[in-house]
Structure formats: structure tokens, C-alpha cells
Scaffold this motif. Structure first.
Motif, PDB file in Angstrom:
ATOM      1  N   MET A  55      25.607  52.999 -20.329  1.00  0.00           N
ATOM      2  CA  MET A  55      25.721  53.749 -19.080  1.00  0.00           C
ATOM      3  C   MET A  55      27.049  53.442 -18.396  1.00  0.00           C
ATOM      4  SD  MET A  55      23.134  53.694 -15.790  1.00  0.00           S
ATOM      5  CE  MET A  55      23.562  52.005 -15.336  1.00  0.00           C
ATOM      6  N   HIS A  56      27.411  52.159 -18.368  1.00  0.00           N
ATOM      7  CA  HIS A  56      28.675  51.776 -17.751  1.00  0.00           C
ATOM      8  C   HIS A  56      29.871  52.248 -18.583  1.00  0.00           C
ATOM      9  CE1 HIS A  56      26.070  49.202 -15.349  1.00  0.00           C
ATOM     10  NE2 HIS A  56      27.081  49.032 -14.522  1.00  0.00           N
ATOM     11  N   LEU A  57      29.747  52.168 -19.898  1.00  0.00           N
ATOM     12  CA  LEU A  57      30.832  52.625 -20.761  1.00  0.00           C
ATOM     13  C   LEU A  57      31.075  54.118 -20.584  1.00  0.00           C
ATOM     14  CD1 LEU A  57      32.873  52.150 -23.034  1.00  0.00           C
ATOM     15  CD2 LEU A  57      31.010  52.523 -24.678  1.00  0.00           C
ATOM     16  N   ALA A  58      29.974  54.889 -20.521  1.00  0.00           N
ATOM     17  CA  ALA A  58      30.110  56.333 -20.331  1.00  0.00           C
ATOM     18  C   ALA A  58      30.769  56.653 -18.998  1.00  0.00           C
ATOM     19  CB  ALA A  58      28.731  56.996 -20.408  1.00  0.00           C
ATOM     20  N   LEU A  59      30.390  55.919 -17.952  1.00  0.00           N
ATOM     21  CA  LEU A  59      30.991  56.138 -16.639  1.00  0.00           C
ATOM     22  C   LEU A  59      32.478  55.820 -16.667  1.00  0.00           C
ATOM     23  CD1 LEU A  59      30.660  56.753 -13.621  1.00  0.00           C
ATOM     24  CD2 LEU A  59      30.203  54.336 -13.260  1.00  0.00           C
ATOM     25  N   TRP A  60      32.846  54.689 -17.280  1.00  0.00           N
ATOM     26  CA  TRP A  60      34.257  54.302 -17.350  1.00  0.00           C
ATOM     27  C   TRP A  60      35.072  55.348 -18.116  1.00  0.00           C
ATOM     28  CZ3 TRP A  60      37.770  50.119 -16.522  1.00  0.00           C
ATOM     29  CH2 TRP A  60      37.325  49.225 -15.547  1.00  0.00           C
ATOM     30  N   LEU A  61      34.536  55.827 -19.229  1.00  0.00           N
ATOM     31  CA  LEU A  61      35.275  56.810 -20.028  1.00  0.00           C
ATOM     32  C   LEU A  61      35.476  58.113 -19.261  1.00  0.00           C
ATOM     33  CD1 LEU A  61      33.657  56.267 -23.546  1.00  0.00           C
ATOM     34  CD2 LEU A  61      35.946  55.589 -22.797  1.00  0.00           C
ATOM     35  N   ARG A  62      34.410  58.606 -18.638  1.00  0.00           N
ATOM     36  CA  ARG A  62      34.499  59.888 -17.932  1.00  0.00           C
ATOM     37  C   ARG A  62      35.378  59.771 -16.687  1.00  0.00           C
ATOM     38  NH1 ARG A  62      34.086  63.620 -21.119  1.00  0.00           N
ATOM     39  NH2 ARG A  62      33.932  65.002 -19.308  1.00  0.00           N
ATOM     40  N   MET A  63      35.190  58.697 -15.921  1.00  0.00           N
ATOM     41  CA  MET A  63      35.991  58.531 -14.715  1.00  0.00           C
ATOM     42  C   MET A  63      37.455  58.270 -15.069  1.00  0.00           C
ATOM     43  SD  MET A  63      33.950  58.981 -12.168  1.00  0.00           S
ATOM     44  CE  MET A  63      34.449  58.171 -10.667  1.00  0.00           C
ATOM     45  N   ARG A  99      41.850  61.423  -7.117  1.00  0.00           N
ATOM     46  CA  ARG A  99      42.151  60.387  -8.110  1.00  0.00           C
ATOM     47  C   ARG A  99      41.716  59.021  -7.599  1.00  0.00           C
ATOM     48  NH1 ARG A  99      46.745  57.273 -10.332  1.00  0.00           N
ATOM     49  NH2 ARG A  99      46.705  57.502 -12.596  1.00  0.00           N
ATOM     50  N   SER A 100      41.936  58.779  -6.302  1.00  0.00           N
ATOM     51  CA  SER A 100      41.519  57.504  -5.727  1.00  0.00           C
ATOM     52  C   SER A 100      40.013  57.308  -5.825  1.00  0.00           C
ATOM     53  CB  SER A 100      41.962  57.416  -4.262  1.00  0.00           C
ATOM     54  OG  SER A 100      43.354  57.228  -4.170  1.00  0.00           O
ATOM     55  N   LEU A 101      39.263  58.378  -5.617  1.00  0.00           N
ATOM     56  CA  LEU A 101      37.810  58.278  -5.720  1.00  0.00           C
ATOM     57  C   LEU A 101      37.389  57.938  -7.147  1.00  0.00           C
ATOM     58  CD1 LEU A 101      36.655  61.258  -3.469  1.00  0.00           C
ATOM     59  CD2 LEU A 101      36.608  58.821  -2.922  1.00  0.00           C
ATOM     60  N   CYS A 102      38.096  58.497  -8.136  1.00  0.00           N
ATOM     61  CA  CYS A 102      37.797  58.173  -9.527  1.00  0.00           C
ATOM     62  C   CYS A 102      38.112  56.704  -9.819  1.00  0.00           C
ATOM     63  CB  CYS A 102      38.608  59.072 -10.459  1.00  0.00           C
ATOM     64  SG  CYS A 102      38.116  60.804 -10.468  1.00  0.00           S
ATOM     65  N   VAL A 103      39.255  56.244  -9.337  1.00  0.00           N
ATOM     66  CA  VAL A 103      39.653  54.850  -9.556  1.00  0.00           C
ATOM     67  C   VAL A 103      38.657  53.904  -8.888  1.00  0.00           C
ATOM     68  CG1 VAL A 103      41.418  53.114  -9.105  1.00  0.00           C
ATOM     69  CG2 VAL A 103      42.096  55.418  -9.804  1.00  0.00           C
ATOM     70  N   LEU A 104      38.273  54.224  -7.650  1.00  0.00           N
ATOM     71  CA  LEU A 104      37.296  53.377  -6.944  1.00  0.00           C
ATOM     72  C   LEU A 104      35.938  53.422  -7.647  1.00  0.00           C
ATOM     73  CD1 LEU A 104      38.206  54.108  -3.220  1.00  0.00           C
ATOM     74  CD2 LEU A 104      38.488  51.958  -4.456  1.00  0.00           C
ATOM     75  N   GLY A 105      35.603  54.561  -8.210  1.00  0.00           N
ATOM     76  CA  GLY A 105      34.363  54.657  -8.975  1.00  0.00           C
ATOM     77  C   GLY A 105      34.351  53.678 -10.138  1.00  0.00           C
ATOM     78  N   LEU A 106      35.520  53.514 -10.764  1.00  0.00           N
ATOM     79  CA  LEU A 106      35.627  52.576 -11.873  1.00  0.00           C
ATOM     80  C   LEU A 106      35.482  51.132 -11.419  1.00  0.00           C
ATOM     81  CD1 LEU A 106      38.658  54.055 -13.884  1.00  0.00           C
ATOM     82  CD2 LEU A 106      36.255  54.181 -14.496  1.00  0.00           C
ATOM     83  N   VAL A 107      36.342  50.744 -10.447  1.00  0.00           N
ATOM     84  CA  VAL A 107      36.400  49.327 -10.105  1.00  0.00           C
ATOM     85  C   VAL A 107      35.189  48.852  -9.310  1.00  0.00           C
ATOM     86  CG1 VAL A 107      38.911  49.274 -10.197  1.00  0.00           C
ATOM     87  CG2 VAL A 107      37.798  49.781  -8.026  1.00  0.00           C
ATOM     88  N   LEU A 108      34.609  49.707  -8.481  1.00  0.00           N
ATOM     89  CA  LEU A 108      33.449  49.273  -7.706  1.00  0.00           C
ATOM     90  C   LEU A 108      32.219  49.107  -8.586  1.00  0.00           C
ATOM     91  CD1 LEU A 108      33.903  51.335  -4.415  1.00  0.00           C
ATOM     92  CD2 LEU A 108      34.303  48.896  -4.771  1.00  0.00           C
ATOM     93  N   VAL A 109      32.062  49.974  -9.582  1.00  0.00           N
ATOM     94  CA  VAL A 109      30.948  49.797 -10.514  1.00  0.00           C
ATOM     95  C   VAL A 109      31.161  48.566 -11.382  1.00  0.00           C
ATOM     96  CG1 VAL A 109      29.789  50.779 -12.526  1.00  0.00           C
ATOM     97  CG2 VAL A 109      30.258  52.201 -10.545  1.00  0.00           C
TER      98      VAL A 109
END
Length: 245
Positions: free
Chosen positions: A213-221, A235-245
Motif C-alpha cells: 500500500m505504501h509502495l503504491a502510494l509512493w510510486l503514484r505520488m 506538486r507540493s501536495l504530492c511531495v507532502l503526501g510522500l513524506v508525511l506518509v
């Protein structure tokens, strides 16, 4: 856990009418983080505003990463200055909290943010500038708390407790290695090790699903972030989606 993540994502996706609607919320996170950092620096104990140091650390960790990402995203010099000051204050409060997991998470998250923006060298320069203040904050922490934070001996009470919790989770994992003993086990002990608690509750299958689940999120984001304009809020929201998760 998964239900909360999905529900939060759904709400976040349907409420804003346009992408700019997210900016006030992100700025509010930074402001709240700055206030909580001040409380942490003034509190001097393990509890700040009724929150345990680990809860305080988690909040400050998230606020710090948001501040750094907004600092990288904006081109406005005035906004850059106040975001930099806020990041420095929040980082100081995070260090003073002595929440080791949150400090490590913030360091990794900020490294990812700077790497995505191609500003690792800038990050090293800023860290060198901030170092004297962080040293002052560290020295202001009572010596007993500093010693406790640096204690890594297996016989130390906090480290020993973690070994005991790992053994507790491993014992339940052995009872049902593939599917675990059921969700809810973490409520019966101090589940400080996410991998072991997931194995104990849902087994190898559950841990594999959790990691995928985390790998899929990282790849898509990650793909989405690369497709966005360099300094855009999306783009910032995508980056924050990565690092906050």
C-alpha cells in the motif's frame, strides 16, 4: 488505520473547490506548529499542553516538513523569510522535545523534500547556519533528559521495554505466522515497533499488504509530482503526501 487514511483522503479530495484552497490549511499547520514549539521550549518537561513528548514530537515533525516544503515551493522572498524562521523555531522545539522517532522522521522527510527539489546542497548550508542555535537548544535541555535521550544500552529501562514488546509481538506472530492473531493486539501493549505489531496482528500477508500500500502510494505520488510544474502547490501536495506518509 487504513479506514482512517482512506476516509481522510476522501474528505481532502472532495472538499476543496480549487487547489489553492489547501494553502490556508498548510499555513495553519505551520502556525500551530510554531506555537506548539514555543510551548515545548517553555515547558521543559515530558508533557507540553497536556501532550506526551512523543505526541508533541509527531506534531512538530509534520509541521516542520510542511514548513520546509512551502519554503522550497514559494518564490516570494518575504514569505520565504517567515517560513524559514518558522522552520527554525519548530525544529528547535522538536529537538527540545527529545522525541527521537520524530527527530529521525523529520530528518529523513526533509532530506527527501530537498532531494526532490534538487536543493540538497542548499539544505547542508542552511543546516550549518542553524547548527549554533540547535546546539544552544541542546545545551539548554536538562542534563538528565539529555542523558536519557542518548541512552542506547540494552539494560536501559526504555530500551529494555522495547525488547520486551518485540518479544511479546513475536510470540503472538508465531501462533499464526500467515494471518496473525487479529487486529486489536496493539491495544494490549505499548506497540512501538510497527513491523512487529503488524506481523503479530495480520501476519506475513498483512505486512505484505501494508508495505505494498505504501509502495503504491509512493510510486503514484512520485509520478504525479514529476508531472507537476516545479513551484506549484499541486506538486507540493504530492511531495507532502510522500513524506508525511
Amino acid at each position: 488505520m487504513v479506514n482512517i487514511v482512506l476516509l481522510a483522503s476522501l474528505i481532502a479530495a472532495i472538499l476543496p473547490r480549487k487547489i489553492e484552497d489547501a494553502m490556508p490549511a498548510l499555513r495553519a499547520i505551520v502556525v500551530v506548529g510554531a506555537v506548539q514549539a514555543l510551548a515545548s521550549l517553555a515547558g521543559g518537561g515530558g508533557y507540553v499542553l497536556g501532550l506526551h513528548k512523543n505526541a508533541t514530537g509527531a506534531n512538530l515533525c509534520c509541521a516542520l516538513m510542511v514548513a520546509v516544503e512551502l519554503w522550497c515551493q514559494t518564490t516570494d522572498r518575504r514569505r520565504k523569510r517567515w517560513l524559514g524562521a518558522a522552520a527554525l523555531l519548530i525544529g528547535s522545539g522538536l529537538l527540545y522535545s527529545l522525541s527521537r522517532g520524530a527527530i529521525l522522521s523529520a530528518a529523513v522527510g526533509i532530506g527527501v523534500i530537498l532531494a526532490i527539489h534538487g536543493r540538497l546542497l542548499m539544505g547542508v548550508k542552511l543546516a550549518a547556519i542553524a547548527l549554533p542555535l540547535l546546539v544552544m537548544v541542546w545545551l539548554a535541555i536538562p542534563s538528565q533528559r539529555r542523558a536519557s535521550a542518548l541512552e542506547l544500552d540494552a539494560d536501559a529501562w526504555n530500551i529494555k521495554a522495547r525488547y520486551q514488546m518485540v518479544e511479546y509481538a513475536y510470540g503472538h506472530f508465531q501462533q499464526s505466522p500467515w494471518i496473525g492473531v487479529g487486529v486489536g493486539l496493539r491495544e494490549t501493549y505499548d506497540a512501538t515497533n510497527l513491523i512487529m505489531s503488524t506481523l503479530a496482528e495480520t501476519g506475513i500477508i498483512g505486512l505484505a499488504a501494508f508495505l505494498l500500500m505504501h509502495l503504491a502510494l509512493w510510486l503514484r505520488m512520485g509520478l504525479a509530482a514529476r508531472a507537476m510544474p516545479a513551484n506549484s502547490l499541486a506538486r507540493s501536495l504530492c511531495v507532502l503526501g510522500l513524506v508525511l506518509v
